[in-house]
Scaffold this active site. Structure first.
Site, PDB file in Angstrom:
ATOM      1  N   GLU A 168      -3.521   4.348   0.243  1.00 27.33           N
ATOM      2  CA  GLU A 168      -4.523   5.127  -0.487  1.00 27.33           C
ATOM      3  C   GLU A 168      -4.181   6.608  -0.463  1.00 27.33           C
ATOM      4  O   GLU A 168      -3.473   7.076   0.415  1.00 27.33           O
ATOM      5  CB  GLU A 168      -5.929   4.906   0.102  1.00 27.33           C
ATOM      6  CG  GLU A 168      -6.013   4.787   1.621  1.00 27.33           C
ATOM      7  CD  GLU A 168      -5.535   5.996   2.393  1.00 27.33           C
ATOM      8  OE1 GLU A 168      -5.878   7.118   1.987  1.00 27.33           O
ATOM      9  OE2 GLU A 168      -4.821   5.826   3.401  1.00 27.33           O
TER      10      GLU A 168
ATOM     11  N   GLU B 191      -1.683   6.286   3.213  1.00 25.75           N
ATOM     12  CA  GLU B 191      -0.701   5.949   2.168  1.00 25.75           C
ATOM     13  C   GLU B 191      -0.130   4.540   2.308  1.00 25.75           C
ATOM     14  O   GLU B 191       0.634   4.085   1.474  1.00 25.75           O
ATOM     15  CB  GLU B 191       0.485   6.942   2.157  1.00 25.75           C
ATOM     16  CG  GLU B 191       0.124   8.384   1.940  1.00 25.75           C
ATOM     17  CD  GLU B 191       1.344   9.301   2.002  1.00 25.75           C
ATOM     18  OE1 GLU B 191       2.488   8.793   2.041  1.00 25.75           O
ATOM     19  OE2 GLU B 191       1.166  10.531   2.033  1.00 25.75           O
TER      20      GLU B 191
END
Length: 348
Positions: free
Chosen positions: A171, A314
């Protein structure tokens, strides 16, 4: 909501027992490869295969902005979300480096960035230009929450069709630790002060402010802990909903889910709230230093593989851990048995 998704099959415990017996015939003392043996059994149960594969992995990074940043809860301005998405697309972020290292299929999805980004590699599934400020109003509508989950579900299915043998979710969204902490407070019943961390590196003073903002926001929004759509709509994030949807897709296809840190673990709890059984397909890859992560893990009932003091997000922790999980799969496929190697066991 549930009827939109395929049923999640039960993991095959009998396959796990068979693989466990097989592991005990490999050329090593019984139990000597520890957690790797547990992982190999879990993978076999998930994939219903005696020799499961986890390569190539598929990496989906969902990006979205958060209106709660208007309350000064983050060390970085909202504009960083867009800037980091461009960094992903140009191959310069940590998740790009680690994805290349493990030969992953990597896709970046704009599910709610506050600005438009034009790039041939970007998957544009923007639902709205960031969430609303949930301190002042609901983050999104119920319809938008459901749409975000559906987008994630479809992206999960598509990367699996392209050959992904396991799924790593990542994300990007400035402010998403605030949203994740709010969701976790509702699901766990814990005081928000026990869950909120420094995220991208806020000061002690800002941390106290962040706690108070989220506490007041939860009182105003009053989300229903038994209704995951209400929870996402009132205090959630579009990328969190997308990740939850992708997890549901992976489980429906017997694809192992490599769960990253705090935000992804909260998304995993949302997915579990939508469909019990999805968590049987989850492997939590690492322990985040965010204070709420341990509580989220206890709710999920999972233990992480590594602890490197990570807090980037991430999907980086999951990508780093993939090599360990692949080692478990290769142990099954490539190690000799005592019989095949002509080695005597203690009882022979």
């Amino acid at each position: 909501m549930k009827q939109l998704f395929e049923a999640i099959p039960k993991v095959n415990k009998e396959m796990g027992r068979q693989v466990s017996d097989y592991i005990n015939t490999l050329t090593k003392p019984i139990g000597s490869l520890g957690r790797l043996e547990e992982l190999a059994i879990e993978l076999a149960e998930m994939k219903n295969e005696a020799f499961p594969s986890v390569t190539p992995p598929g990496v989906l990074v969902f990006a979205a902005d958060h209106g709660i940043t208007n309350e000064g809860v983050s060390a970085y301005p909202q504009a960083v979300t867009e800037q980091m998405v461009r960094n992903f697309l140009n191959g310069g972020a940590a998740i790009n480096v680690f994805s290349r290292q493990i030969g992953a299929l990597l896709e970046v999805i704009d599910i709610g960035v506050a600005n438009d980004i034009e790039h041939e590699s970007l998957i544009n599934k923007k639902i709205r230009y960031g969430t609303a400020n949930f301190y002042r109003e609901d983050a999104m509508s119920r319809a938008e929450a459901e749409q975000a989950i559906e987008v994630g579900y479809q992206q999960g299915l598509q990367i699996i069709k392209k050959g992904a043998q396991c799924l790593i979710l990542g994300e990007m969204g400035i402010g998403n630790t605030s949203s994740s902490s709010a969701i976790l407070a509702v699901l766990s019943g814990k005081d928000i002060s026990l869950l909120v961390g420094k995220g991208t590196g806020i000061s002690d003073e800002t941390l106290l402010h962040k706690v108070e903002i989220i506490k007041q926001a939860l009182e105003k929004r009053n989300p229903n802990p038994k209704d995951p759509i209400d929870l996402i709509a009132k205090v959630g994030g579009l990328e969190i909903a997308g990740i939850a949807g992708a997890m549901l897709a992976a489980a429906s296809k017997r694809v192992p889910i490599l769960v990253d840190g705090f935000i992804c673990t909260v998304a995993a709890l949302v997915a579990k709230s939508i469909s019990h059984g999805v968590d049987d397909y989850m492997i939590v890859t690492h322990q985040s230093i965010e204070p709420g992560h341990q509580i989220a893990l206890s709710l999920l009932g999972k233990k992480p593989i590594i602890d490197l003091g990570l807090r980037l997000g991430e999907g980086t922790g999951a990508a780093i851990s993939h090599s360990i999980i692949q080692s478990a799969a290769l142990m099954l496929k490539e190690m000799a048995t005592f019989h095949s190697a002509g080695i005597s066991k203690n009882d022979e």
